[in-house]
Scaffold this motif. Structure first.
Motif, PDB file in Angstrom:
ATOM      1  N   LYS A  76       0.839  -1.203   0.000  1.00 21.86           N
ATOM      2  CA  LYS A  76       0.000   0.000   0.000  1.00 21.86           C
ATOM      3  C   LYS A  76       0.871   1.249   0.000  1.00 21.86           C
ATOM      4  CE  LYS A  76      -4.342  -1.090   2.161  1.00 21.86           C
ATOM      5  NZ  LYS A  76      -5.273  -0.667   3.188  1.00 21.86           N
ATOM      6  N   PHE A  77       0.372   2.287  -0.648  1.00 21.39           N
ATOM      7  CA  PHE A  77       1.009   3.593  -0.568  1.00 21.39           C
ATOM      8  C   PHE A  77       0.624   4.247   0.753  1.00 21.39           C
ATOM      9  CE2 PHE A  77       0.612   3.033  -5.220  1.00 21.39           C
ATOM     10  CZ  PHE A  77       1.955   3.138  -5.553  1.00 21.39           C
ATOM     11  N   ASP A  78       1.432   5.174   1.220  1.00 23.70           N
ATOM     12  CA  ASP A  78       1.140   5.886   2.467  1.00 23.70           C
ATOM     13  C   ASP A  78      -0.066   6.808   2.324  1.00 23.70           C
ATOM     14  OD1 ASP A  78       3.290   4.660   3.678  1.00 23.70           O
ATOM     15  OD2 ASP A  78       4.667   6.315   3.252  1.00 23.70           O
ATOM     16  N   SER A  79      -0.347   7.238   1.096  1.00 18.12           N
ATOM     17  CA  SER A  79      -1.440   8.154   0.821  1.00 18.12           C
ATOM     18  C   SER A  79      -2.180   7.650  -0.417  1.00 18.12           C
ATOM     19  CB  SER A  79      -0.859   9.552   0.572  1.00 18.12           C
ATOM     20  OG  SER A  79      -1.862  10.478   0.296  1.00 18.12           O
ATOM     21  N   VAL A  80      -3.414   8.064  -0.578  1.00 14.75           N
ATOM     22  CA  VAL A  80      -4.216   7.654  -1.733  1.00 14.75           C
ATOM     23  C   VAL A  80      -3.686   8.321  -2.999  1.00 14.75           C
ATOM     24  CG1 VAL A  80      -6.533   7.743  -2.745  1.00 14.75           C
ATOM     25  CG2 VAL A  80      -6.251   7.314  -0.305  1.00 14.75           C
TER      26      VAL A  80
ATOM     27  N   SER B  77       4.118   8.944 -13.711  1.00 14.48           N
ATOM     28  CA  SER B  77       4.276   9.480 -12.360  1.00 14.48           C
ATOM     29  C   SER B  77       2.925   9.421 -11.673  1.00 14.48           C
ATOM     30  CB  SER B  77       4.746  10.938 -12.397  1.00 14.48           C
ATOM     31  OG  SER B  77       5.981  11.049 -13.038  1.00 14.48           O
ATOM     32  N   LEU B  78       2.947   9.317 -10.363  1.00  9.99           N
ATOM     33  CA  LEU B  78       1.723   9.302  -9.574  1.00  9.99           C
ATOM     34  C   LEU B  78       1.659  10.547  -8.703  1.00  9.99           C
ATOM     35  CD1 LEU B  78       1.692   5.589  -8.360  1.00  9.99           C
ATOM     36  CD2 LEU B  78       0.544   6.575 -10.347  1.00  9.99           C
ATOM     37  N   GLU B  79       0.452  11.062  -8.514  1.00  7.54           N
ATOM     38  CA  GLU B  79       0.211  12.217  -7.653  1.00  7.54           C
ATOM     39  C   GLU B  79      -0.586  11.759  -6.439  1.00  7.54           C
ATOM     40  OE1 GLU B  79       0.908  15.662  -8.044  1.00  7.54           O
ATOM     41  OE2 GLU B  79       2.267  14.984  -9.608  1.00  7.54           O
TER      42      GLU B  79
ATOM     43  N   MET C 147       5.399  10.810  -7.275  1.00 10.54           N
ATOM     44  CA  MET C 147       6.312   9.673  -7.330  1.00 10.54           C
ATOM     45  C   MET C 147       6.529   9.296  -8.789  1.00 10.54           C
ATOM     46  SD  MET C 147       5.784   5.756  -6.036  1.00 10.54           S
ATOM     47  CE  MET C 147       6.095   6.000  -4.300  1.00 10.54           C
ATOM     48  N   HIS C 148       7.767   9.389  -9.245  1.00 13.31           N
ATOM     49  CA  HIS C 148       8.109   8.963 -10.595  1.00 13.31           C
ATOM     50  C   HIS C 148       8.326   7.456 -10.565  1.00 13.31           C
ATOM     51  CE1 HIS C 148       8.476  13.123 -11.806  1.00 13.31           C
ATOM     52  NE2 HIS C 148       9.133  13.318 -10.676  1.00 13.31           N
ATOM     53  N   LEU C 149       7.651   6.752 -11.453  1.00 14.13           N
ATOM     54  CA  LEU C 149       7.714   5.296 -11.452  1.00 14.13           C
ATOM     55  C   LEU C 149       8.829   4.779 -12.355  1.00 14.13           C
ATOM     56  CD1 LEU C 149       3.924   4.402 -11.640  1.00 14.13           C
ATOM     57  CD2 LEU C 149       5.379   4.654  -9.627  1.00 14.13           C
TER      58      LEU C 149
END
Length: 100
Positions: free
Chosen positions: A20-24, A38-40, A48-50
């Motif tokens: 799990k990520f720390d945040s949604v 990348s995820l926001e 987060m750059h994947l």
């Protein structure tokens, strides 16, 4: 955490994570220039750059989508699944794109 990019038989795109990520995750960005994702995270305003390799044949499917699915597993069960917007950046070949 392992992250994989998958495409379904109906050409839906999903990021499948173990853990799990720390945040949604609130959005994803696809950079057409670097062909990277990348995820926001809305709660923390982090990005987060994947490091997920994107095959050339996947790029054509990604270009046609405005959303993707986030799926979290623990290798046995799905613990979360939701849809997020997919934003396209540096897409110089898009129709009717101009400078702001």
């Amino acid at each position: 955490m392992n992250i994989d990019l998958l495409i379904s038989k109906t050409h839906d795109i999903g990021l499948v994570t173990t853990g799990k990520f720390d945040s949604v995750v609130t959005a994803a960005m696809f950079d057409h220039e670097t062909q990277s994702l990348s995820l926001e995270f809305g709660e923390t305003m982090d990005t987060m750059h994947l490091n997920v390799p994107i095959a050339e044949d996947f790029v054509n499917y990604i270009k046609q989508r405005t959303y993707l699915y986030m799926i979290g597993t623990d290798k046995s069960f799905i613990h979360e699944a939701y849809r997020i917007p997919l934003m396209h950046i540096n897409d110089t070949k898009a129709d009717k794109v101009g400078e702001w």
